[in-house]
Write an enzyme that holds these catalytic residues in place. Structure first.
Site, PDB file in Angstrom:
ATOM      1  N   LYS A 244      23.758   1.850  28.543  1.00 26.54           N
ATOM      2  CA  LYS A 244      24.143   2.212  27.192  1.00 26.54           C
ATOM      3  C   LYS A 244      24.139   3.724  27.002  1.00 26.54           C
ATOM      4  O   LYS A 244      25.111   4.288  26.517  1.00 26.54           O
ATOM      5  CB  LYS A 244      23.176   1.614  26.177  1.00 26.54           C
ATOM      6  CG  LYS A 244      22.992   0.114  26.022  1.00 26.54           C
ATOM      7  CD  LYS A 244      23.558  -0.839  26.832  1.00 26.54           C
ATOM      8  CE  LYS A 244      23.564  -2.275  26.462  1.00 26.54           C
ATOM      9  NZ  LYS A 244      22.957  -3.192  27.407  1.00 26.54           N
TER      10      LYS A 244
ATOM     11  N   TRP B 148      15.597 -10.619  24.029  1.00 24.84           N
ATOM     12  CA  TRP B 148      16.931 -10.672  24.653  1.00 24.84           C
ATOM     13  C   TRP B 148      17.042 -12.003  25.406  1.00 24.84           C
ATOM     14  O   TRP B 148      16.163 -12.328  26.221  1.00 24.84           O
ATOM     15  CB  TRP B 148      17.055  -9.480  25.615  1.00 24.84           C
ATOM     16  CG  TRP B 148      18.366  -9.340  26.305  1.00 24.84           C
ATOM     17  CD1 TRP B 148      19.603  -9.418  25.742  1.00 24.84           C
ATOM     18  CD2 TRP B 148      18.572  -9.078  27.703  1.00 24.84           C
ATOM     19  NE1 TRP B 148      20.568  -9.211  26.695  1.00 24.84           N
ATOM     20  CE2 TRP B 148      19.953  -9.009  27.900  1.00 24.84           C
ATOM     21  CE3 TRP B 148      17.712  -8.907  28.787  1.00 24.84           C
ATOM     22  CZ2 TRP B 148      20.514  -8.763  29.152  1.00 24.84           C
ATOM     23  CZ3 TRP B 148      18.262  -8.659  30.030  1.00 24.84           C
ATOM     24  CH2 TRP B 148      19.652  -8.593  30.209  1.00 24.84           C
TER      25      TRP B 148
HETATM   26  C1  LMR Z   1      23.443  -7.392  25.023  1.00 22.09           C
HETATM   27  O1  LMR Z   1      22.315  -7.772  24.706  1.00 22.09           O
HETATM   28  O2  LMR Z   1      24.468  -7.704  24.405  1.00 22.09           O
HETATM   29  C2  LMR Z   1      23.597  -6.488  26.218  1.00 22.09           C
HETATM   30  O3  LMR Z   1      22.366  -6.176  26.750  1.00 22.09           O
HETATM   31  C3  LMR Z   1      24.555  -7.010  27.197  1.00 22.09           C
HETATM   32  C4  LMR Z   1      24.038  -8.169  27.966  1.00 22.09           C
HETATM   33  O4  LMR Z   1      24.051  -8.102  29.207  1.00 22.09           O
HETATM   34  O5  LMR Z   1      23.625  -9.174  27.364  1.00 22.09           O
END
Ligand code: LMR
Length: 394
Positions: free
Chosen positions: A243, A127
């Site tokens: 979520k 992420w």
């Molecule tokens: C995402 O990865 O789209 C979500 O976790 C929202 C975010 O805060 O990035």
């Protein structure tokens, strides 16, 4: 002073969200930010959340501060939801945080405080905000191989090989389920191997679990996190309710510090409270109270679990439909991985140029690394996406 400020790099997910809003094309499809949308394109307030908010409104007599770790009943309920009976409650220190991001941030700060030289091994890719926060905190990161761009599954051999380079005290950041951004996940046998490696090399595990209930089911999605928590000497677990309870803007998360030595828990817990105090004092309460109300009431909990299951099955259905449609159009199984991936996301595994082409020519928005939010689709837009993917030459 202000003249010294420098423009910071835009968060690519949030920048995409903005670009989508500004696009006037009526046919546009948003597969960007990780927010669940139903077939009508709406992110609904879940039924149990609405009902619990009513209960809170009726019963709450004061808005005075809770504790620095939030309401302990919230920690209890969440620990049970995520860890089940995998570890004794006495071994878990926990604090409410502003969302899963807040939990990750506090976890990183705790690592920096307790082990300043530790390097954080992050999956390649992970992420983007993991990277951004770690950079901001000046913490050293080492990517480990994760996504296999050929199979669109996990490059497990590469992952193990890279994790073997970690030294005692280094931290391994793992996604508990529904890997973001790829959708490719380890199976339980592979998780066991990772846990063995962590133990053999004296590493510290950190698990980020933000999508429990979006993959294979509430219990199934918690299995890997439970395995880690019950098998390693100590670990950090960052959890999000954004979520699975759909309470995104309420900022509802939890950070857990789990130790096999229950004598460590008081200090762990006090450290989490200290970190909360330094950063924002008391964590937000509303979302946490709603979640606690749901988890501690049999009827609300059953209704929440049922609605979450509907959400999960709808995403699985869309995955299958997209894989089938691409199979039909291409006459090949090369997009079969979309049905195998789990959670909200699938990484299509194409170039930024083709992602840009999809946006420019077809008004389809996905993150530049070709991450698609499957929940941004519906039965009508799946064939449009499939055709665009084929036309663009992915
Ligand atoms: C995402 O990865 O789209 C979500 O976790 C929202 C975010 O805060 O990035």
């Amino acid at each position: 002073m202000f003249e010294n400020l420098k423009a910071q790099p835009a968060d690519k997910i949030l920048a995409l969200m903005q670009a989508y809003r500004e696009d006037p094309r009526e046919t546009k499809i948003d597969l960007g930010v990780g927010v669940y949308k139903n077939a009508e394109g709406v992110t609904p307030v879940m039924r149990a959340v609405k009902a619990a908010e009513k209960v809170v409104w009726e019963e709450q007599q004061s808005k005075s501060y809770t504790g620095l770790i939030g309401d302990p009943a919230y920690s209890d309920a969440m620990i049970k939801l995520i860890l089940g009976d995998a570890v004794p409650r006495a071994n878990v220190g926990a604090a409410a945080t502003p969302g899963g991001t807040g939990a990750c941030r506090q976890a990183f700060e705790l690592i920096r405080m307790a082990s300043p030289g530790a390097r954080i091994f992050v999956s390649d890719p992970t992420w983007p905000n993991h990277i951004s926060i770690l950079n901001y905190l000046g913490m050293e990161m080492v990517p480990y191989r994760y996504f296999d761009s050929e199979t669109r599954g996990v490059n497990f051999d590469g992952m193990l090989e890279d994790l073997k380079q970690a030294k005692a005290g280094d931290v391994v950041l793992l996604h508990g389920c529904c890997h973001n951004p790829t959708g490719a996940n380890l199976n339980l046998v592979q998780w066991r191997e990772v846990v063995d490696l962590i133990n053999a090399q004296g590493l510290v595990a950190m698990v980020d679990i933000a999508y429990q209930g979006f993959g294979d089911g509430l219990e199934e999605d918690a299995q890997a996190t439970r395995l880690v928590a019950s098998s390693v000497k100590e670990c950090l677990i960052a959890a999000s309710c954004s979520k699975n309870f759909g309470v995104y803007r309420e900022r509802t998360g939890l950070l857990m510090a789990v130790s096999q030595d229950s004598g460590q828990t008081t200090l762990n817990q006090a450290t989490l409270a200290f970190l909360n105090r330094q950063n924002y004092s008391f964590p937000p309460d509303h979302g946490a109270r709603v979640v606690t109300t749901i988890l501690n009431d049999d009827a609300l909990r059953a209704d929440w679990a049922a609605e979450l299951e509907e959400v999960r099955l709808s995403m699985l259905g869309l995955r299958q439909q997209l894989a089938d449609e691409l199979q039909r159009l291409t006459g090949s199984d090369r997009f079969g991985f979309i049905a195998q991936h789990r959670g909200m996301f699938s990484r299509l595994g194409t170039t930024p140029q083709l992602v840009e082409k999809l946006r420019a020519e077809h008004a389809i928005y996905m993150v530049g690394d070709s991450r698609m939010n499957i929940a941004g689709l519906n039965a009508k837009t799946v064939p449009i996406l499939a055709k665009a993917i084929v036309d663009a030459g992915v």
